[in-house]
Design a protein around this motif. Structure first.
Motif, PDB file in Angstrom:
ATOM      1  N   VAL A  42       0.804  -1.140  -0.009  1.00 41.43           N
ATOM      2  CA  VAL A  42       0.035   0.212   0.066  1.00 41.43           C
ATOM      3  C   VAL A  42       0.976   1.346   0.037  1.00 41.43           C
ATOM      4  CG1 VAL A  42      -1.703   1.319   1.289  1.00 41.43           C
ATOM      5  CG2 VAL A  42      -2.000  -1.102   1.227  1.00 41.43           C
ATOM      6  N   THR A  43       1.810   1.101   0.767  1.00 43.16           N
ATOM      7  CA  THR A  43       2.741   2.472   1.220  1.00 43.16           C
ATOM      8  C   THR A  43       3.378   2.700  -0.233  1.00 43.16           C
ATOM      9  OG1 THR A  43       3.197   1.983   3.317  1.00 43.16           O
ATOM     10  CG2 THR A  43       4.512   3.464   2.277  1.00 43.16           C
ATOM     11  N   LEU A  44       4.051   1.779  -1.081  1.00 36.55           N
ATOM     12  CA  LEU A  44       4.712   1.959  -2.241  1.00 36.55           C
ATOM     13  C   LEU A  44       3.709   2.418  -3.455  1.00 36.55           C
ATOM     14  CD1 LEU A  44       7.100   1.898  -4.153  1.00 36.55           C
ATOM     15  CD2 LEU A  44       6.782  -0.564  -4.316  1.00 36.55           C
ATOM     16  N   GLY A  45       2.492   1.832  -3.279  1.00 39.43           N
ATOM     17  CA  GLY A  45       1.198   2.036  -4.202  1.00 39.43           C
ATOM     18  C   GLY A  45       0.977   3.681  -4.170  1.00 39.43           C
ATOM     19  N   GLU A  46       1.164   4.284  -2.912  1.00 30.16           N
ATOM     20  CA  GLU A  46       0.947   5.476  -2.705  1.00 30.16           C
ATOM     21  C   GLU A  46       1.456   6.428  -3.558  1.00 30.16           C
ATOM     22  OE1 GLU A  46       0.191   6.327   1.238  1.00 30.16           O
ATOM     23  OE2 GLU A  46      -1.235   4.681   1.471  1.00 30.16           O
ATOM     24  N   SER A  47       2.806   5.835  -3.576  1.00 31.06           N
ATOM     25  CA  SER A  47       4.004   6.801  -4.362  1.00 31.06           C
ATOM     26  C   SER A  47       3.781   6.500  -6.033  1.00 31.06           C
ATOM     27  CB  SER A  47       5.279   6.277  -4.167  1.00 31.06           C
ATOM     28  OG  SER A  47       5.594   6.774  -2.769  1.00 31.06           O
ATOM     29  N   ILE A  48       3.021   5.211  -6.374  1.00 36.22           N
ATOM     30  CA  ILE A  48       3.030   5.028  -7.696  1.00 36.22           C
ATOM     31  C   ILE A  48       1.788   5.467  -8.348  1.00 36.22           C
ATOM     32  CG2 ILE A  48       2.546   3.064  -9.349  1.00 36.22           C
ATOM     33  CD1 ILE A  48       4.600   1.442  -7.588  1.00 36.22           C
ATOM     34  N   TYR A  49       0.546   5.529  -7.887  1.00 40.28           N
ATOM     35  CA  TYR A  49      -0.643   5.881  -8.473  1.00 40.28           C
ATOM     36  C   TYR A  49      -0.727   7.133  -8.820  1.00 40.28           C
ATOM     37  CZ  TYR A  49      -2.417   1.372  -6.417  1.00 40.28           C
ATOM     38  OH  TYR A  49      -2.367   0.250  -6.063  1.00 40.28           O
ATOM     39  N   PRO A  50      -0.238   8.331  -7.874  1.00 37.26           N
ATOM     40  CA  PRO A  50      -0.334   9.494  -8.586  1.00 37.26           C
ATOM     41  C   PRO A  50       0.642  10.081  -9.585  1.00 37.26           C
ATOM     42  CG  PRO A  50       0.045   9.579  -5.860  1.00 37.26           C
ATOM     43  CD  PRO A  50       0.078   8.248  -6.795  1.00 37.26           C
ATOM     44  N   ALA A  51       1.612   9.011  -9.861  1.00 36.71           N
ATOM     45  CA  ALA A  51       2.758   9.401 -10.816  1.00 36.71           C
ATOM     46  C   ALA A  51       2.303   8.851 -12.251  1.00 36.71           C
ATOM     47  CB  ALA A  51       4.080   9.136 -10.523  1.00 36.71           C
ATOM     48  N   ALA A  52       1.441   7.977 -12.166  1.00 39.38           N
ATOM     49  CA  ALA A  52       1.156   7.078 -13.453  1.00 39.38           C
ATOM     50  C   ALA A  52       0.798   7.773 -14.528  1.00 39.38           C
ATOM     51  CB  ALA A  52       0.208   5.826 -13.062  1.00 39.38           C
ATOM     52  N   ASP A  53       1.021   7.908 -16.084  1.00 43.32           N
ATOM     53  CA  ASP A  53       0.150   8.281 -16.992  1.00 43.32           C
ATOM     54  C   ASP A  53      -0.807   7.243 -17.341  1.00 43.32           C
ATOM     55  OD1 ASP A  53       1.564  10.939 -17.213  1.00 43.32           O
ATOM     56  OD2 ASP A  53       3.543   9.887 -17.615  1.00 43.32           O
ATOM     57  N   LEU A  54      -0.255   5.992 -17.407  1.00 43.28           N
ATOM     58  CA  LEU A  54      -0.965   5.072 -18.297  1.00 43.28           C
ATOM     59  C   LEU A  54      -0.979   3.949 -17.447  1.00 43.28           C
ATOM     60  CD1 LEU A  54      -2.356   4.164 -21.037  1.00 43.28           C
ATOM     61  CD2 LEU A  54      -0.324   2.700 -21.574  1.00 43.28           C
ATOM     62  N   SER A  55      -2.336   3.317 -17.193  1.00 40.37           N
ATOM     63  CA  SER A  55      -2.746   2.296 -16.361  1.00 40.37           C
ATOM     64  C   SER A  55      -2.850   0.903 -17.115  1.00 40.37           C
ATOM     65  CB  SER A  55      -3.739   2.710 -15.485  1.00 40.37           C
ATOM     66  OG  SER A  55      -4.330   1.476 -14.825  1.00 40.37           O
ATOM     67  N   GLU A  56      -2.319  -0.006 -16.701  1.00 42.14           N
ATOM     68  CA  GLU A  56      -2.181  -1.384 -17.727  1.00 42.14           C
ATOM     69  C   GLU A  56      -3.220  -2.217 -16.885  1.00 42.14           C
ATOM     70  OE1 GLU A  56      -0.749  -2.597 -20.231  1.00 42.14           O
ATOM     71  OE2 GLU A  56       0.625  -0.580 -20.692  1.00 42.14           O
ATOM     72  N   GLN A  57      -4.539  -2.365 -17.354  1.00 42.60           N
ATOM     73  CA  GLN A  57      -5.299  -3.408 -16.771  1.00 42.60           C
ATOM     74  C   GLN A  57      -5.753  -4.310 -17.911  1.00 42.60           C
ATOM     75  OE1 GLN A  57      -5.961  -3.030 -13.758  1.00 42.60           O
ATOM     76  NE2 GLN A  57      -4.764  -0.937 -13.431  1.00 42.60           N
ATOM     77  N   ILE A  58      -4.922  -5.365 -18.197  1.00 42.79           N
ATOM     78  CA  ILE A  58      -4.897  -6.237 -19.471  1.00 42.79           C
ATOM     79  C   ILE A  58      -5.371  -7.805 -18.962  1.00 42.79           C
ATOM     80  CG2 ILE A  58      -3.376  -4.598 -20.472  1.00 42.79           C
ATOM     81  CD1 ILE A  58      -1.060  -6.284 -20.091  1.00 42.79           C
TER      82      ILE A  58
END
Length: 821
Positions: A638-654
């Protein structure tokens, strides 16, 4: 921090009072002093100071509920991924500014304090993150609720990457004190295993049963406060720790056999040692069933005790109690409640079953057959003999009803039976859940439909009124406000801060998407977040990435159906194109992965190795490395995710269509302004419907097309022959291009893809590559991309866990908000 003497006021709301209370807790709770305090000492004192502000609200919550005696929701889940508690509790107790001012000028800055805060690893993935979001929303909505689970001493493992391989290390989240829990060793509950059941006649001549367990362990409760945002309500999460009934055998200890003296203690306490032991062995399967029964037995005892303490008669249990089963892990609670009502409260079978069927509701979180748990009857009979008798009786009565409705339909009886025959007889826990619950819900519209059409079709035909959909949601407090303070501030400055409790208000951002100045502010937020993530990537991997590149992100549990392999093939294809033509005008990209593979899941762990191996080649290529970087961030949580989600341009849901129940990462990315590339699977469909097809990069086979292709006979080699770039990528993997010339390392991956390709990676490859080319073109138009990103966030207010909990409360649980005065 200046030296001060302890005082008695624990909840002062001035910086001076708050600082004084930190000192108080430093002296009284830590036994430390200001002169020699470490960062951890101050963190513990700060945390207890914040906790004291919640305790006062908790007291008021408990007092009011005992006075009103409302209907309660009890949420049973084997997983909870709570994230760090300090930043959340500072926000929810409205003490963030106080704490900051209290620490201002000291050698203990708030950033250092938050770094000391350990995330409890009490879950494996989306199931645990969802459960944590739901608890947050239940408190925010003032709904009387308690969560129950296991206090795993070692949670989900800490992942390290060595030479590209996943290495599991213990997650020692309890190595030091955890300041957010209250232990209650004086409130332990006995739990039995094994032994036998005997029948006897009661005072009225009725035949009764009495279970005589062969062994017993104790469940020690620990609870963590769960505050609501913008409200006085504080609910709690009650976690059970297994304790032995005796510390050691003094006789054996006295003669020097120390190992044997503590053997029973170790055996008992193993139950809550580790999250999800590997169940590839008989010992692992037994321990996993022990875990499930242990936490359910403790929880039901606690629930009934609370119910009776309010003066309610046991016959009214279903009027005041509703228990939500979060997947199949707690389903053994159904026969356990029957056992309690019949054996200990002397109810007749019909009355007990009527109560049980009105108490339990079941959420199914999967479409994967292996995730619909089954337990060998032989194991059940040995470990829980009384429960096996009850399950058999439930099954006998249920099949008699089915037979009356569908005479001579023996195939249907076999399909519906709670016991699977043929080979090793097994208890079907999902079947037991449906039979013993009044509500069965899926977690996205497609998922719920597939449950009705395929996975639980016979049950849907029998009881269509039991089935419903409740699409998942996430809490905006953690995954926007705490994770993305820059964006949160921009949103609040633009539309006010009411969106934090009413996420539908984000739609007010839509009118600002056409404003060039607002778009510039939005981009500035994204760029700053990308710079921050680049620093995290450098610190964790040593890889330097360009914040001006597109951040193409795929973070989730590693499973073949989620198809990280498809993204790896795309990266190899992109790499090959650049090597063949260094002048190719491709959008610079940073491919970011984060995922843990189950320790016993060989193929998933090999895919992690492949991703890292591809990254090693790509990142060090003098041509491709300038326009591409591949990063695998270890220990995704969760902690690492909180750094990643705000910075993403493209979300891979494949994922392959028809395999992902819902997903919640897709919601977190969209709410933080990432565009999605995805299949029509899980909640992707509903995201696409809301944000608009033009703001979503869709590709791949639909569920219907997947079923049709498999029915006609899928031949992976046909798709390889039709796609030269795919063929080349596979040959490179097979020949050792990404394994230092070793053609055997990734041979299992190639064989799996070419022989069966269960998740249709090769069938969707061409459409995926084409969609990625569309992404490249779209990203070059900075203004339009930003506008589309804003619209993604503005139109995703539906995906709030507050909305989901309102629907559960109104449509399943029939509970009402009870604001605390």
């Amino acid at each position: 921090m200046e030296i001060q003497h302890p005082t008695t006021d624990r909840t002062g709301r001035t910086p001076e009072a708050f600082r004084q209370n930190i000192v108080n807790n430093l002296y009284y709770s830590r036994g430390a002093n200001v002169q020699s305090a470490s960062n951890y000492d101050i963190y513990m004192a700060l945390s207890r100071t914040v906790r004291n502000h919640l305790v006062e609200r908790f007291r008021r919550t408990v007092d009011m509920r005992y006075a009103v005696n409302p209907r309660f929701v009890y949420y049973l889940s084997a997983e909870y991924l709570l994230g760090r508690q300090l930043p959340q509790n500072l926000l929810y107790s409205d003490t963030g500014e106080l704490a900051g001012a209290a620490l201002d000028g000291s050698q203990f800055p708030m950033t250092t304090m938050i770094e000391q805060d350990v995330e409890p690893g009490l879950g494996n993935g989306g199931l645990g993150r969802l459960a944590a979001c739901f608890l947050d929303s239940l408190a925010t909505l003032d709904i009387p609720a308690i969560g129950y689970g296991i206090r795993y001493e070692y949670g989900i493992f800490r992942q390290e990457i060595r030479d590209g391989y996943q290495v599991e290390q213990p997650d020692e989240w309890l190595a030091l004190d955890f300041p957010w829990e209250f232990a209650q060793p004086d409130d332990m509950i006995p739990v039995g295993f094994g032994g036998h059941a005997e029948h006897y006649h009661d005072a009225h001549g009725h035949v009764r049963a009495r279970w005589h367990p062969a062994e017993q362990v104790m469940g020690e409760p620990h609870h963590i406060l769960v505050p609501g945002y913008g409200t006085t309500t504080v609910n709690f999460l009650r976690l059970w720790r297994a304790r032995a009934t005796a510390e050691f055998d003094f006789r054996l200890f006295d003669i020097g056999d120390y190992a044997s003296a503590v053997q029973a203690k170790v055996h008992s306490e193993n139950i809550s040692k580790v999250l999800y032991p590997n169940d590839n062995t008989p010992q692992g399967r037994e321990l996993r069933l022990r875990q499930q029964y242990f936490f359910v037995a403790c929880s039901l005892r606690d629930i009934i005790d609370r119910f009776l303490r309010c003066g309610n008669p046991i016959e009214d249990l279903a009027e005041k109690v509703v228990i939500q089963l979060n997947d199949t892990h707690p389903v053994v609670g159904i026969p356990e409640l029957m056992r309690l009502l019949i054996d200990e409260y002397d109810l007749e079978w019909h009355a007990a079953w009527e109560i049980t069927g009105r108490v339990f509701a079941y959420t199914c979180h999967t479409l994967m057959p292996e995730a619909l748990e089954k337990w060998p009857v032989s194991l059940f009979e040995r470990l829980l003999p009384r429960h096996m008798v009850i399950i058999n009786e439930i099954n006998r009565r249920f099949l008699a009803d089915v037979s009356a409705r569908y005479p001579n339909d023996y195939d249907r009886l076999s399909r519906l039976s709670l016991i699977e025959d043929g080979g090793e007889r097994q208890v079907r826990m999902a079947h037991l859940a449906v039979v013993g619950s009044f509500s069965v819900n899926g977690v996205a519209e497609l998922h719920s439909q597939l449950l009705k059409d395929r996975v639980l079709r016979d049950f849907y035909e029998l009881w269509p009124e039991r089935f419903n959909n409740k699409t998942n949601g996430v809490t905006p407090r953690r995954f926007i406000r705490l994770a993305n303070p820059r964006l949160s501030g921009l949103i609040s400055d633009t539309i006010g801060d009411g969106w934090l409790r009413d996420l539908d208000r984000l739609e007010q951002l839509e009118s600002h998407a056409a404003d060039a100045a607002f778009r510039a502010q939005w981009r500035a937020v994204k760029t700053a977040n990308k710079v921050d993530l680049a620093a995290v990537i450098l610190a964790r991997t040593g890889c330097v990435v360009d914040p001006n590149s597109m951040y193409d992100v795929m973070v989730k549990r590693l499973h073949e159906y989620k198809r990280q392999l498809l993204q790896a093939l795309h990266i190899i294809t992109r790499y090959n194109r650049l090597v063949a033509d260094p002048t190719l005008d491709l959008t610079p990209r940073t491919f970011i992965f984060g995922a843990k593979a189950a320790p016993g899941y060989y193929m998933a762990k090999l895919i992690i190795k492949l991703i890292n191996a591809v990254g090693e080649v790509v990142n060090n290529d003098p041509v491709a490395g300038k326009l591409m970087k591949v990063v695998f961030l270890p220990n995704f949580n969760v902690t690492l995710g909180e750094s990643i989600y705000p910075a993403a341009d493209l979300s891979e849901q494949i994922s392959m269509a028809g395999k992902e129940a819902s997903g919640t990462g897709n919601m977190k990315f969209a709410l933080n302004g990432a565009l999605t590339i995805g299949t029509l699977d899980g909640a992707n469909i509903e995201i696409r419907e809301r944000v608009g097809a033009e703001n979503f990069f869709h590709f791949g086979l639909t569920v219907e097309e997947v079923f049709a292709l498999k029915a006609q006979g899928y031949r992976p080699m046909d798709y390889v022959a039709a796609a030269p770039e795919l063929e080349k990528a596979l040959k490179q993997i097979a020949s050792g291009v990404f394994s230092d010339g070793d053609p055997t390392l990734f041979e299992p991956i190639i064989r799996t893809l070419l022989d069966r390709d269960e998740f249709l990676v090769l069938a969707d490859y061409a459409a995926y590559i084409e969609s990625q080319e569309e992404v490249d073109r779209a990203y070059r138009d900075e203004e339009t991309w930003t506008q589309r990103a804003i619209l993604n966030a503005a139109r995703c207010g539906f995906f709030s866990s507050d909305r989901a909990m309102r629907q559960y409360a109104e449509e399943i649980w029939r509970v009402k908000s009870l604001p605390v005065k």
